[in-house]
Scaffold this active site. Structure first.
Site, mmCIF file in Angstrom:
data_model
loop_
_atom_site.group_PDB
_atom_site.id
_atom_site.type_symbol
_atom_site.label_atom_id
_atom_site.label_comp_id
_atom_site.label_asym_id
_atom_site.label_seq_id
_atom_site.Cartn_x
_atom_site.Cartn_y
_atom_site.Cartn_z
ATOM 1 N N ASN A 174 0.851 -1.187 0.000
ATOM 2 C CA ASN A 174 0.000 0.000 0.000
ATOM 3 C C ASN A 174 0.882 1.230 0.000
ATOM 4 O O ASN A 174 1.995 1.205 0.543
ATOM 5 C CB ASN A 174 -0.887 0.028 1.243
ATOM 6 N N SER A 201 4.809 6.895 2.108
ATOM 7 C CA SER A 201 5.391 5.617 2.526
ATOM 8 C C SER A 201 4.760 4.469 1.750
ATOM 9 O O SER A 201 3.555 4.487 1.485
ATOM 10 C CB SER A 201 5.114 5.381 4.027
#
Ligand code: GRF
Length: 195
Positions: free
Chosen positions: A106, A135
């Protein structure tokens, strides 16, 4: 490696991933799947020749298990080895995550573990942060948690709004996610740190 990409909206991250999987890249896109039939990314994916599917979450109301029982079918049918969440806006249950443990990624628009959840850019501005970013992490049962596979940093500028900051972060997302996926598909989990 075959990669399924899950989206809910415009799919700019999905398109950079699709466009990156060429030549000697160890992966190829096998499916773009959305919970939203109106997701702009679906047309982009189809135009790029990638198979698409829609599983609308709304008929399932709050029954996440029933929704995910449908959601998983096109992923399995497409033979996906890796699942990439890219602007996918539904929370997944521990059962679904466990089924793809160790092969689901993700991208999140913050420097995790800071600002899990929504409205990350406004929260970074409100906190007076001088640095922000994005991230990529392996998906685990805890939302926006999981082993970090990459981060990209951007400066927060004095006149930034959530929109200008989001734009600067999104540019880095489009660099970070393809870089991480290329390594991940080759079996390399060394975190990528940019900026
Ligand atoms: C963006 O806010 C991005 O930061 C996050 O999902 C949103 C939509 O991205 N990852 P995309 O254009 O649908 O990839």
């Amino acid at each position: 490696k075959q990669v399924a990409i899950l989206i809910s909206g415009g799919g700019s991250n999905m398109m950079t991933l699709v466009d990156s999987m060429t030549g000697d890249h160890p992966a190829r896109p096998c499916l773009v799947l959305s919970n939203n039939a109106d997701a702009g990314g679906l047309k982009k994916a189809a135009a790029a020749g990638v198979a698409t599917a829609v599983v609308d979450h709304r008929p399932f109301k709050g029954d996440r298990q029933a929704f995910e029982a449908e959601l998983v079918k096109p992923i399995l049918d497409a033979g996906a080895d890796i699942v990439c969440l890219a602007g996918f806006m539904r929370v997944l249950t521990v059962d679904f995550v466990t089924q793809f443990q160790g092969r689901m990624l993700n991208i999140h628009p913050s420097l995790l573990p800071k600002y899990t959840g929504l409205h990350t850019h406004a929260r970074a501005l409100a906190a007076g942060d001088s640095t922000h970013g994005c991230s990529v992490h392996e998906v685990t049962a805890v939302l926006d948690d999981g082993p970090l596979l990459g981060q990209a940093r951007v400066p927060v500028l004095p006149d930034d709004t959530p929109e200008t900051l989001a734009e600067r972060v999104l540019t880095q997302e489009h660099i970070l996610y393809p870089d991480v996926l290329r390594r991940y598909a080759a079996g390399d989990r060394t975190p990528v740190l940019l900026g």
